[in-house]
Design an enzyme around this catalytic site. Structure first.
Site: not given
Length: 619
Positions: A302, A497, A548
């Site tokens: 990315e 996460k 993000k």
């Protein structure tokens, strides 16, 4: 006859008297007469137009018992990629009636591997389905009973019961595996196969002749690559714990008519509300040139744009959209590729594949570039066209996904097709890259987690100007809390996460640990996201520095960008919106200086034995 009627009337009178006494006792126990008298007196002076509406809304509802959990439903839904994931619905008993409150969805922890073999994809699909189905069973069969009657605002008790329930499931799974192992041991094993002796080790490299150019010492003493650590075990059904914990927190916020981020901030700050909220800085993906891209370049899974901290979230999203539009336009206007002079086996000239883009699961274009500089030069050109200055209006971050780059057959990282570099050489590559492109202020997962020594070296070299962020290298929240050590790798921050058994209480604890170490908290989306937007509330409520979200080209990711805009607008209206601080590397620079001093001291201590080895080799 008269006596009978008199006796009957006397019995009824006694029954009525008894009921009256019971009613008086019941109402007096609940302090009803006094409260009603106060209510009627206050209502008389107020004289509201809607008397009964006033009595219900402003009085009786406050006297009612608080809503309590009466039903939790788990369902299988599809995420943004059409893959199964988990949804949880919460219902509460409110004034004696069950009422649906809210629903949340949680993503699975599985990574999306686009070029995997069909057998591997089938196995992962089976694992995913089993994980979701088990979670649905846990919720519908057991967790509702565990949490029935609890008040949603009591998050600590909810998470405690969920954690206890999960520990029992882990123990059951452990006992089941031990039983299966003992049964397998009862079956006679086949005779061992005799393997041929291993080949002799390769001869040592020839000694250097006098006058030969000296090579790097780390090349001569290069260590063999360590094998990958086994993947962190994930118990099927564990996502039920994290999903229910989030659903209860959202139910508490809904019942209080508060946004979710406000409830989460109260959990983190011991029920006290912060005076201001700073929006997390956006990390928006605009390009993908990773392992799954068709080009030769693999290093950049990315390419991420980080708008300046001085911009609002709305301005940041507008900037990202404009950059993405320019990237799409650049892909459409690229000239056709030139043919290579090299010929194929059939004698015809082999053409270079065209540079075309497709939207990846991360929400950004996947482009087949062949050199590290190409995507960076593209963004520099876009900045020139838009009148922007790279490094001022926005900075860059690179998600290297180091764990995906390692070629274990060669023991090196494959940064481009046919180009392999050792871990030590990767340090030099990153330092050169940042020197050439100082607008890059963050590297995500530059190495595997097993290469801790290179994390240290890169941190010492770049800590004063570039964030090193551990994503896949950091492990899950549950693993970090179990080890009680979030600094196993030298980095500036961690990507958090919300998956599997991670509860709201766990997120409170991990963010406290990160803040205590003066590290950066980055809340990140998973590879396969659902349309739920709670991730943004988690980032705002727990005070993340970055969020993000991937690119702006997939619906399940755009819902999160829209939620970010809605939260910022609400904070501005309430007067609690706070400015984001500029990027500050001063603390990390001091830490890196200390680390470099330790490494230098260690190097000086090891010079003498190394020289002895070299002298003995010469003789």
């Amino acid at each position: 006859m008269g006596d009978e009627d008199g006796g009957r009337r006397g019995g009824i009178t006694r029954d009525l008297q008894k009921l009256k006494q019971q009613a008086m006792a019941y109402y007096q126990e609940n302090d009803v007469p006094r409260k009603l008298e106060d209510l009627l007196n206050s209502t008389f002076y107020l004289q509201p137009a809607d008397v009964y509406g006033h009595l219900k809304a402003n009085y009786f509802s406050k006297l009612a018992k608080p809503p309590s959990i009466c039903k939790i439903v788990g369902k299988t839904i599809l995420d943004g990629l059409g893959l199964p994931t988990l949804q949880v619905e919460i219902s509460c008993t409110i004034q004696n009636f069950p009422k649906y409150i809210c629903a949340v969805a949680i993503p699975t922890h599985f990574e999306v591997v686009e070029n995997a073999l069909p057998e591997a994809l089938d196995a992962e699909d089976s694992e995913r389905a089993q994980a979701v189905n088990t979670a649905v069973q846990w919720i519908n069969q057991s967790i509702t009973e565990e949490l029935w009657g609890l008040v949603p605002s009591n998050q600590a008790e909810v998470d405690h019961r969920l954690r206890t329930f999960f520990e029992h499931k882990v123990q059951e799974d452990k006992e089941r595996k031990e039983l299966e192992k003992s049964q397998e041991e009862l079956v006679p094993a086949p005779p061992p196969v005799t393997l041929p002796p291993p080949p002799p080790p390769p001869p040592p490299p020839p000694s250097k002749k006098k006058g030969q150019k000296a090579g790097r010492r780390d090349t001569l003493l290069e260590k063999p690559v360590s094998p990958p650590e086994p993947p962190e075990p994930v118990l099927h059904g564990s996502m039920a714990i994290g999903a229910v914990s989030l659903a209860v927190a959202k139910a508490s916020a809904t019942l209080a008519s508060d946004p979710l981020y406000l409830t989460l901030a109260s959990l983190k700050h011991d029920q006290e509300q912060p005076s201001t909220f700073s929006m997390p800085l956006l990390m928006g993906s605009v390009l993908s040139c990773g392992k799954s891209s068709p080009g030769k370049l693999h290093l950049m899974k990315e390419v991420i744009c980080i708008p300046s901290p001085g911009l609002t979230a709305k301005q940041s999203v507008e900037l990202l959209l404009e950059i993405q539009k320019q990237v799409n336009r650049a892909m459409e206007t690229l000239p056709p590729p030139k043919q290579e002079t090299k010929k194929g086996h059939n004698g015809s000239k082999r053409a270079q594949p065209p540079i075309t883009g497709k939207v990846s699961h991360l929400g950004c274009l996947t482009i087949n570039y062949d050199a590290i500089e190409q995507p960076l030069l593209l963004l520099q050109g876009i900045c020139s066209n838009l009148g922007l200055e790279l490094g001022v209006n926005f900075h860059l971050a690179i998600n290297c996904a180091g764990h995906e780059l390692m070629d274990y057959s060669k023991g090196k990282y494959e940064v481009m097709v046919g180009t392999h570099k050792s871990a030590a050489e990767m340090v030099e590559l990153y330092v050169d890259l940042i020197n050439k492109y100082p607008s890059i202020i963050a590297l995500i997962d530059p190495f595997r987690k097993e290469d801790a020594e290179q994390w240290d070296s890169l941190y010492a070299a770049l800590a004063s100007r570039c964030y090193l962020i551990a994503g896949a290298a950091s492990g899950s929240v549950s693993k970090l809390l179990e080890c009680r050590n979030i600094s196993t790798l030298k980095s500036h921050g961690l990507i958090i996460k919300h998956t599997n058994q991670t509860t709201m209480s766990d997120l409170v604890e991990i963010t406290h640990l990160i803040n205590g170490k003066k590290l950066l908290a980055v809340f990140g989306s998973t590879d396969s996201e659902s349309s739920d937007d709670s991730l943004v509330d988690l980032a705002v409520g727990f005070g993340a520095r970055f969020i993000k979200l991937g690119g702006l080209s997939r619906g399940e990711r755009m819902t999160k960008y829209n939620r970010l805009l809605a939260i910022e607008e609400e904070l501005i209206q309430r007067g609690v919106w706070g400015f984001s601080e500029e990027h500050n590397f001063s603390f990390f620079q001091e830490d890196a200086t200390a680390t470099m001093a330790e490494e230098t001291l260690g190097l000086l201590d090891s010079i003498f034995p190394t020289e002895v080895i070299e002298e003995s080799a010469k003789t």
